[in-house]
Design a protein around this motif. Structure first.
Motif, PDB file in Angstrom:
ATOM      1  N   LEU A  26      53.029-125.589  12.359  1.00  0.00           N
ATOM      2  CA  LEU A  26      52.413-126.220  13.522  1.00  0.00           C
ATOM      3  C   LEU A  26      52.994-127.612  13.667  1.00  0.00           C
ATOM      4  CD1 LEU A  26      48.808-125.198  12.575  1.00  0.00           C
ATOM      5  CD2 LEU A  26      50.071-124.364  14.556  1.00  0.00           C
ATOM      6  N   ILE A  27      53.255-127.993  14.880  1.00  0.00           N
ATOM      7  CA  ILE A  27      53.647-129.394  15.096  1.00  0.00           C
ATOM      8  C   ILE A  27      52.489-130.051  15.830  1.00  0.00           C
ATOM      9  CG2 ILE A  27      55.372-130.972  16.044  1.00  0.00           C
ATOM     10  CD1 ILE A  27      57.424-128.788  15.759  1.00  0.00           C
ATOM     11  N   ILE A  28      51.799-130.917  15.092  1.00  0.00           N
ATOM     12  CA  ILE A  28      50.612-131.544  15.656  1.00  0.00           C
ATOM     13  C   ILE A  28      50.836-133.043  15.728  1.00  0.00           C
ATOM     14  CG2 ILE A  28      48.144-131.935  15.314  1.00  0.00           C
ATOM     15  CD1 ILE A  28      48.291-129.137  13.832  1.00  0.00           C
ATOM     16  N   LYS A  29      50.775-133.556  16.911  1.00  0.00           N
ATOM     17  CA  LYS A  29      51.100-134.976  17.144  1.00  0.00           C
ATOM     18  C   LYS A  29      52.423-135.321  16.462  1.00  0.00           C
ATOM     19  CE  LYS A  29      46.245-136.203  17.315  1.00  0.00           C
ATOM     20  NZ  LYS A  29      45.146-136.656  16.487  1.00  0.00           N
ATOM     21  N   GLY A  30      53.374-134.430  16.545  1.00  0.00           N
ATOM     22  CA  GLY A  30      54.693-134.703  15.969  1.00  0.00           C
ATOM     23  C   GLY A  30      54.778-134.490  14.465  1.00  0.00           C
ATOM     24  N   VAL A  31      53.654-134.132  13.834  1.00  0.00           N
ATOM     25  CA  VAL A  31      53.675-133.938  12.377  1.00  0.00           C
ATOM     26  C   VAL A  31      53.764-132.431  12.068  1.00  0.00           C
ATOM     27  CG1 VAL A  31      52.371-134.306  10.229  1.00  0.00           C
ATOM     28  CG2 VAL A  31      52.200-135.966  12.103  1.00  0.00           C
ATOM     29  N   ASN A  32      54.647-132.063  11.122  1.00  0.00           N
ATOM     30  CA  ASN A  32      54.762-130.655  10.746  1.00  0.00           C
ATOM     31  C   ASN A  32      53.657-130.267   9.766  1.00  0.00           C
ATOM     32  OD1 ASN A  32      57.057-130.870  12.174  1.00  0.00           O
ATOM     33  ND2 ASN A  32      58.454-130.624  10.444  1.00  0.00           N
ATOM     34  N   VAL A  33      52.947-129.218  10.081  1.00  0.00           N
ATOM     35  CA  VAL A  33      51.847-128.788   9.212  1.00  0.00           C
ATOM     36  C   VAL A  33      52.000-127.299   8.898  1.00  0.00           C
ATOM     37  CG1 VAL A  33      49.343-128.459   9.057  1.00  0.00           C
ATOM     38  CG2 VAL A  33      50.257-130.472  10.231  1.00  0.00           C
ATOM     39  N   PHE A  34      51.967-126.968   7.605  1.00  0.00           N
ATOM     40  CA  PHE A  34      51.963-125.563   7.201  1.00  0.00           C
ATOM     41  C   PHE A  34      50.571-125.189   6.690  1.00  0.00           C
ATOM     42  CE2 PHE A  34      56.570-126.248   6.617  1.00  0.00           C
ATOM     43  CZ  PHE A  34      57.012-125.201   7.404  1.00  0.00           C
ATOM     44  N   PRO A  35      50.068-124.015   7.061  1.00  0.00           N
ATOM     45  CA  PRO A  35      48.769-123.589   6.532  1.00  0.00           C
ATOM     46  C   PRO A  35      48.722-123.642   4.999  1.00  0.00           C
ATOM     47  CG  PRO A  35      49.511-122.079   8.235  1.00  0.00           C
ATOM     48  CD  PRO A  35      50.624-123.043   8.016  1.00  0.00           C
ATOM     49  N   SER A  36      49.871-123.367   4.339  1.00  0.00           N
ATOM     50  CA  SER A  36      49.862-123.352   2.866  1.00  0.00           C
ATOM     51  C   SER A  36      49.543-124.737   2.287  1.00  0.00           C
ATOM     52  CB  SER A  36      51.193-122.842   2.315  1.00  0.00           C
ATOM     53  OG  SER A  36      52.244-123.662   2.734  1.00  0.00           O
ATOM     54  N   GLN A  37      49.924-125.797   3.011  1.00  0.00           N
ATOM     55  CA  GLN A  37      49.584-127.146   2.521  1.00  0.00           C
ATOM     56  C   GLN A  37      48.071-127.341   2.557  1.00  0.00           C
ATOM     57  OE1 GLN A  37      51.961-129.126   5.630  1.00  0.00           O
ATOM     58  NE2 GLN A  37      52.856-130.328   3.969  1.00  0.00           N
ATOM     59  N   VAL A  38      47.480-126.856   3.627  1.00  0.00           N
ATOM     60  CA  VAL A  38      46.028-126.988   3.780  1.00  0.00           C
ATOM     61  C   VAL A  38      45.330-126.199   2.667  1.00  0.00           C
ATOM     62  CG1 VAL A  38      44.079-126.483   5.314  1.00  0.00           C
ATOM     63  CG2 VAL A  38      46.232-127.358   6.261  1.00  0.00           C
ATOM     64  N   GLU A  39      45.850-124.980   2.424  1.00  0.00           N
ATOM     65  CA  GLU A  39      45.242-124.141   1.382  1.00  0.00           C
ATOM     66  C   GLU A  39      45.293-124.830   0.017  1.00  0.00           C
ATOM     67  OE1 GLU A  39      46.003-119.855   1.442  1.00  0.00           O
ATOM     68  OE2 GLU A  39      46.527-119.991  -0.676  1.00  0.00           O
ATOM     69  N   SER A  40      46.442-125.426  -0.299  1.00  0.00           N
ATOM     70  CA  SER A  40      46.583-126.106  -1.591  1.00  0.00           C
ATOM     71  C   SER A  40      45.540-127.200  -1.751  1.00  0.00           C
ATOM     72  CB  SER A  40      47.964-126.738  -1.730  1.00  0.00           C
ATOM     73  OG  SER A  40      48.917-125.746  -1.885  1.00  0.00           O
ATOM     74  N   VAL A  41      45.297-127.953  -0.696  1.00  0.00           N
ATOM     75  CA  VAL A  41      44.330-129.047  -0.779  1.00  0.00           C
ATOM     76  C   VAL A  41      42.916-128.493  -0.897  1.00  0.00           C
ATOM     77  CG1 VAL A  41      43.305-130.993   0.468  1.00  0.00           C
ATOM     78  CG2 VAL A  41      45.783-130.647   0.511  1.00  0.00           C
ATOM     79  N   LEU A  42      42.585-127.546  -0.049  1.00  0.00           N
ATOM     80  CA  LEU A  42      41.205-127.054  -0.003  1.00  0.00           C
ATOM     81  C   LEU A  42      40.778-126.418  -1.323  1.00  0.00           C
ATOM     82  CD1 LEU A  42      40.962-125.463   3.554  1.00  0.00           C
ATOM     83  CD2 LEU A  42      40.151-127.692   2.798  1.00  0.00           C
TER      84      LEU A  42
END
Ligand code: DLL
Length: 431
Positions: free
Chosen positions: A331-347
């Motif tokens: 996902l490119i959100i406000k110009g920042v690249n975001v992968f769902p896997s990054q979110v999963e690692s944090v959560l």
């Protein structure tokens, strides 16, 4: 036959490269002679089979894409007459027609061989019982794993996906030691085992062979703990065969590539140029053994990098690092690249929340908004507004540190995010 195929899996690097070059030349000639699709491609690009003498020449060949499957639906990429095709599979795209693939008898032999290698790599043997909780059908997961497990002599329970309570009844009654599933479904099974208060000693599982989607190290730890297993991952895609392209050994330090059957390049997805080992990029695959549908330089959209250091298991193959996501999942959100896997690692490192989450992206005016739905693990915080608020702040802060952007966090009730028996859908993009 022993499915630790030492002569191939532990082949010295130089010999493997030589073997790949020899097989590539043969595969190119075969493809040019048998595939009307590739003959046209080569002719249009002014390439002759003789121009491809080694892996270094691969770059001369244009990429093959998902669009090529769509444009040639259903059988336009087949390189053999139908009388030679013994199996059809298809992968359901999110929209439109599926990508259809066909296998000859030779392809089926190679496929089951490669899965057999995966089984042994993950620690399986003919002493094991495997419950296959992948869907059986057009999806390559169910039948794909099934054939290879049988080849090793594993007792296969072809349960298919779904009907979770029955899955658990059979796990108890038949005593499977290997569970084959998507990581998401394995998690659902684990959770249901807990809900049903099944005594731990009644579940005999030792090994998880998971695939069809990625799982972060954090998710692996959750599955290993809940199910009491070693959780291994394997990778593949229908277009080039299905599962069996690469898989983890018990050391879980990257997925060993079946290099005698596939050439894997990692490219910069924007320029199409190859990147050095260790650098992230898009996985591009060329088949060396496929007869039904030989595929040259398929752009998978999966993002990974090559690990070339030796592995403690003694196999000499290069490895794919765990997939970081897909180029079309990023996902490119406000110009920042975001992968769902990054979110999963944090959560998964935060207390009081379950491993289920969803990223919901929308647009407010011209600005992208990211909301993350996070499920509470249980009812314990529901009475305390203060604690819920503190938890929300903690999640927001930890994600901010990793992603570099502030997401709206929405805590939702336990068990309210839909469970799936196949691959998870982590992203809802409403833009
Ligand atoms: O998912 C084949 C497979 C089945 C592999 C079972 C392993 C086990 P498709 O349905 O065509 O085929 O989907 C292929 O799934 O391009 C990846 O994006 C994703 N994928 C598969 N395995 C992994 C993995 C099968 N281990 C697409 N990690 C691929 C991350 C994976 N993504």
């Amino acid at each position: 036959m022993n499915y630790f195929q030492k002569e191939i899996e532990c082949m010295p690097r130089e010999e493997m490269k030589k073997l790949q070059n020899e097989k590539l030349v043969k595969a190119i000639n075969y493809t040019y002679e048998n595939s009307a699709f590739y003959k046209k491609r080569f002719d249009e690009a002014g390439i002759k089979p003789g121009d491809i003498k080694s892996i270094e020449d691969l770059r001369k060949i244009p990429f093959t894409t998902k669009q090529d499957f769509t444009d040639n639906y259903p059988f336009g990429l087949f390189a053999r007459p139908m009388k030679d095709i013994v199996r059809i599979h298809a992968s359901s795209g999110t929209t439109g027609k599926p990508k259809v693939v066909g296998y000859t008898k030779h392809d089926m032999e190679i496929w089951s061989d490669l899965i057999a290698r995966l089984v042994v790599m993950a620690g399986g043997s003919n002493e094991d019982i495997a419950q296959v909780a992948f869907g059986y059908g057009l999806f390559t997961g169910g039948f794909g794993l099934h054939q290879g497990l049988e080849k090793v002599g594993v007792t296969v329970v072809p349960m298919s996906s779904g009907n979770t309570e029955k899955q658990i009844m059979l796990l108890r009654d038949f005593g499977a030691t290997i569970l084959v599933a998507t990581p998401t479904y394995a998690l659902h099974i684990a959770e249901t085992i807990e809900e049903m208060n099944v005594p731990k000693e009644e579940i005999k599982l030792k090994i998880g062979m998971f695939g069809g989607e990625g799982h972060t190290e954090e998710m692996r730890a959750v599955l290993e703990k809940k199910l009491g297993i070693i959780s291994t991952e394997n990778y593949g895609l229908s277009e080039v065969m299905g599962p069996g392209v690469a898989g983890e050994c018990i050391y879980k330090k990257g997925l060993h590539i079946a290099e005698d059957c596939f050439i894997i390049e990692i490219i910069n997805p924007e320029t199409g140029e190859p990147v050095p080992d260790g650098e992230l990029g898009e996985v591009v695959i060329t088949t060396l053994e496929k007869e039904g549908i030989p595929i040259l330089r398929y752009r998978t959209h999966d993002i990974s990098y090559i690990i070339s250091e030796p592995c403690a298991c003694g196999r000499t193959s290069r490895r794919l690092a765990k997939m970081q996501g897909r180029t079309d999942d990023m996902l490119i959100i406000k110009g920042v690249n975001v992968f769902p896997s990054q979110v999963e690692s944090v959560l998964l490192g935060i207390d009081h929340i379950s491993p289920y989450y969803q990223l919901i992206v929308s647009k407010k005016g011209y600005t992208d908004q990211l909301e993350i739905k996070v499920e509470l693990a249980d009812d314990s915080l529901l009475e305390s507004f203060g604690q819920l608020e503190a938890l929300e702040k903690e999640i927001q802060h930890k994600l901010h540190v990793v992603l570099g952007l502030v997401a709206k966090i929405r805590l939702v009730a336990p068990k309210s995010i839909e469970r799936t028996t196949g691959k998870a859908k982590h992203v809802i993009d409403n833009r």
